[in-house]
Motif scaffolding. Structure first.
Motif, PDB file in Angstrom:
ATOM      1  N   UNK A  32       9.443 -14.135 -11.220  1.00  0.00           N
ATOM      2  CA  UNK A  32       8.758 -12.680 -11.088  1.00  0.00           C
ATOM      3  C   UNK A  32       8.121 -11.525 -11.874  1.00  0.00           C
ATOM      4  N   UNK A  33       7.164 -10.957 -11.494  1.00  0.00           N
ATOM      5  CA  UNK A  33       6.631 -10.129 -11.817  1.00  0.00           C
ATOM      6  C   UNK A  33       6.522  -8.553 -11.542  1.00  0.00           C
ATOM      7  N   UNK A  34       6.837  -7.673 -12.397  1.00  0.00           N
ATOM      8  CA  UNK A  34       7.284  -6.243 -12.321  1.00  0.00           C
ATOM      9  C   UNK A  34       5.914  -5.633 -12.723  1.00  0.00           C
ATOM     10  N   UNK A  35       6.266  -4.599 -11.969  1.00  0.00           N
ATOM     11  CA  UNK A  35       5.075  -3.412 -12.525  1.00  0.00           C
ATOM     12  C   UNK A  35       4.391  -2.450 -11.328  1.00  0.00           C
ATOM     13  N   UNK A  36       3.685  -2.028 -11.912  1.00  0.00           N
ATOM     14  CA  UNK A  36       2.869  -0.447 -10.798  1.00  0.00           C
ATOM     15  C   UNK A  36       1.500  -0.886  -9.716  1.00  0.00           C
ATOM     16  N   UNK A  37       2.231  -0.802  -8.418  1.00  0.00           N
ATOM     17  CA  UNK A  37       0.981  -1.018  -7.544  1.00  0.00           C
ATOM     18  C   UNK A  37      -0.520  -0.551  -8.145  1.00  0.00           C
ATOM     19  N   UNK A  38      -1.491  -0.936  -8.357  1.00  0.00           N
ATOM     20  CA  UNK A  38      -2.970  -0.516  -9.189  1.00  0.00           C
ATOM     21  C   UNK A  38      -3.253  -0.220  -7.768  1.00  0.00           C
ATOM     22  N   UNK A  39      -3.061  -1.846  -7.079  1.00  0.00           N
ATOM     23  CA  UNK A  39      -5.163  -1.384  -5.815  1.00  0.00           C
ATOM     24  C   UNK A  39      -4.141  -2.529  -5.325  1.00  0.00           C
ATOM     25  N   UNK A  79       1.016  -1.318  -0.161  1.00  0.00           N
ATOM     26  CA  UNK A  79       0.127  -0.002   0.082  1.00  0.00           C
ATOM     27  C   UNK A  79       0.616   1.562   0.280  1.00  0.00           C
ATOM     28  N   UNK A  80       2.181   1.366   0.415  1.00  0.00           N
ATOM     29  CA  UNK A  80       3.351   2.380   0.843  1.00  0.00           C
ATOM     30  C   UNK A  80       3.533   3.023  -0.108  1.00  0.00           C
ATOM     31  N   UNK A  81       3.800   0.966  -1.178  1.00  0.00           N
ATOM     32  CA  UNK A  81       4.455   1.678  -2.899  1.00  0.00           C
ATOM     33  C   UNK A  81       3.235   2.108  -3.596  1.00  0.00           C
ATOM     34  N   UNK A  82       1.572   2.602  -3.555  1.00  0.00           N
ATOM     35  CA  UNK A  82       0.649   2.596  -4.450  1.00  0.00           C
ATOM     36  C   UNK A  82       1.046   3.702  -5.286  1.00  0.00           C
ATOM     37  N   UNK A  83       1.299   2.876  -6.715  1.00  0.00           N
ATOM     38  CA  UNK A  83       1.412   4.015  -7.994  1.00  0.00           C
ATOM     39  C   UNK A  83       2.913   4.267  -7.815  1.00  0.00           C
ATOM     40  N   UNK A  84       3.148   3.410  -7.646  1.00  0.00           N
ATOM     41  CA  UNK A  84       4.867   3.405  -7.416  1.00  0.00           C
ATOM     42  C   UNK A  84       5.381   1.322  -8.525  1.00  0.00           C
ATOM     43  N   UNK A  85       6.427   1.369  -9.062  1.00  0.00           N
ATOM     44  CA  UNK A  85       6.610  -0.210  -9.548  1.00  0.00           C
ATOM     45  C   UNK A  85       7.424  -1.004  -8.215  1.00  0.00           C
ATOM     46  N   UNK A  86       7.055  -1.840  -9.113  1.00  0.00           N
ATOM     47  CA  UNK A  86       7.718  -3.370  -7.661  1.00  0.00           C
ATOM     48  C   UNK A  86       8.257  -4.371  -8.420  1.00  0.00           C
ATOM     49  N   UNK A  87       8.505  -5.341  -7.610  1.00  0.00           N
ATOM     50  CA  UNK A  87       8.826  -6.463  -8.616  1.00  0.00           C
ATOM     51  C   UNK A  87       8.560  -7.499  -7.715  1.00  0.00           C
ATOM     52  N   UNK A  88       7.226  -8.129  -8.279  1.00  0.00           N
ATOM     53  CA  UNK A  88       6.886  -9.302  -6.765  1.00  0.00           C
ATOM     54  C   UNK A  88       7.069 -10.552  -6.929  1.00  0.00           C
ATOM     55  N   UNK A  89       7.910 -11.515  -6.126  1.00  0.00           N
ATOM     56  CA  UNK A  89       8.551 -12.342  -6.354  1.00  0.00           C
ATOM     57  C   UNK A  89       7.879 -13.285  -5.769  1.00  0.00           C
ATOM     58  N   UNK A 149       8.725  -8.666  -1.548  1.00  0.00           N
ATOM     59  CA  UNK A 149       8.236  -7.535  -2.740  1.00  0.00           C
ATOM     60  C   UNK A 149       9.808  -6.901  -2.725  1.00  0.00           C
ATOM     61  N   UNK A 150       9.928  -6.746  -3.709  1.00  0.00           N
ATOM     62  CA  UNK A 150      11.359  -5.712  -4.256  1.00  0.00           C
ATOM     63  C   UNK A 150      11.126  -4.665  -4.768  1.00  0.00           C
ATOM     64  N   UNK A 151      11.520  -2.819  -3.749  1.00  0.00           N
ATOM     65  CA  UNK A 151      11.356  -1.807  -4.868  1.00  0.00           C
ATOM     66  C   UNK A 151      12.722  -0.808  -4.762  1.00  0.00           C
TER      67      UNK A 151
END
Length: 91
Positions: free
Chosen positions: A48-55, A32-42, A84-86
């Motif tokens: 690994x999936x990389x994208x912008x946190x939408x919801x 939630x802190x990274x909402x609107x920012x790019x993260x990589x989720x393992x 979560x990698x950010x």
């Protein structure tokens, strides 16, 4: 002897549940802190999936603008997220 083991098992089970709940709350908070920012989720399988946190919901995470698949979104079960990698700071 059974009377002794029953409370011990109940305490161990309760501690396990609380530990899992705290981990889930931390993961949701980080996302939630990274909402609107790019993260990589393992994911649990190592993908690994990389994208912008939408919801970030109670059980799912939605990533938009996926890396390499900009026209696609992903909905991920939070139980499958291992890490979560950010980017936390700039040089």
């Amino acid at each position: 002897m059974k009377a002794f083991w029953m409370p011990v098992a109940a305490v161990a089970l309760c501690a396990t549940s609380l530990g899992a709940m705290a981990k889930d709350e931390v993961m949701v908070g980080v996302l939630k802190e990274r909402s609107g920012k790019n993260v990589t989720v393992v994911l649990a399988g190592g993908t690994e999936v990389t994208g912008k946190v939408s919801n970030v919901g109670n059980n799912t995470l939605r990533l938009t603008e996926l890396s390499g698949k900009e026209y696609f979104d992903a909905v991920i079960d939070l139980d499958d997220v291992s890490a979560v990698i950010f980017r936390s700071r700039d040089k």
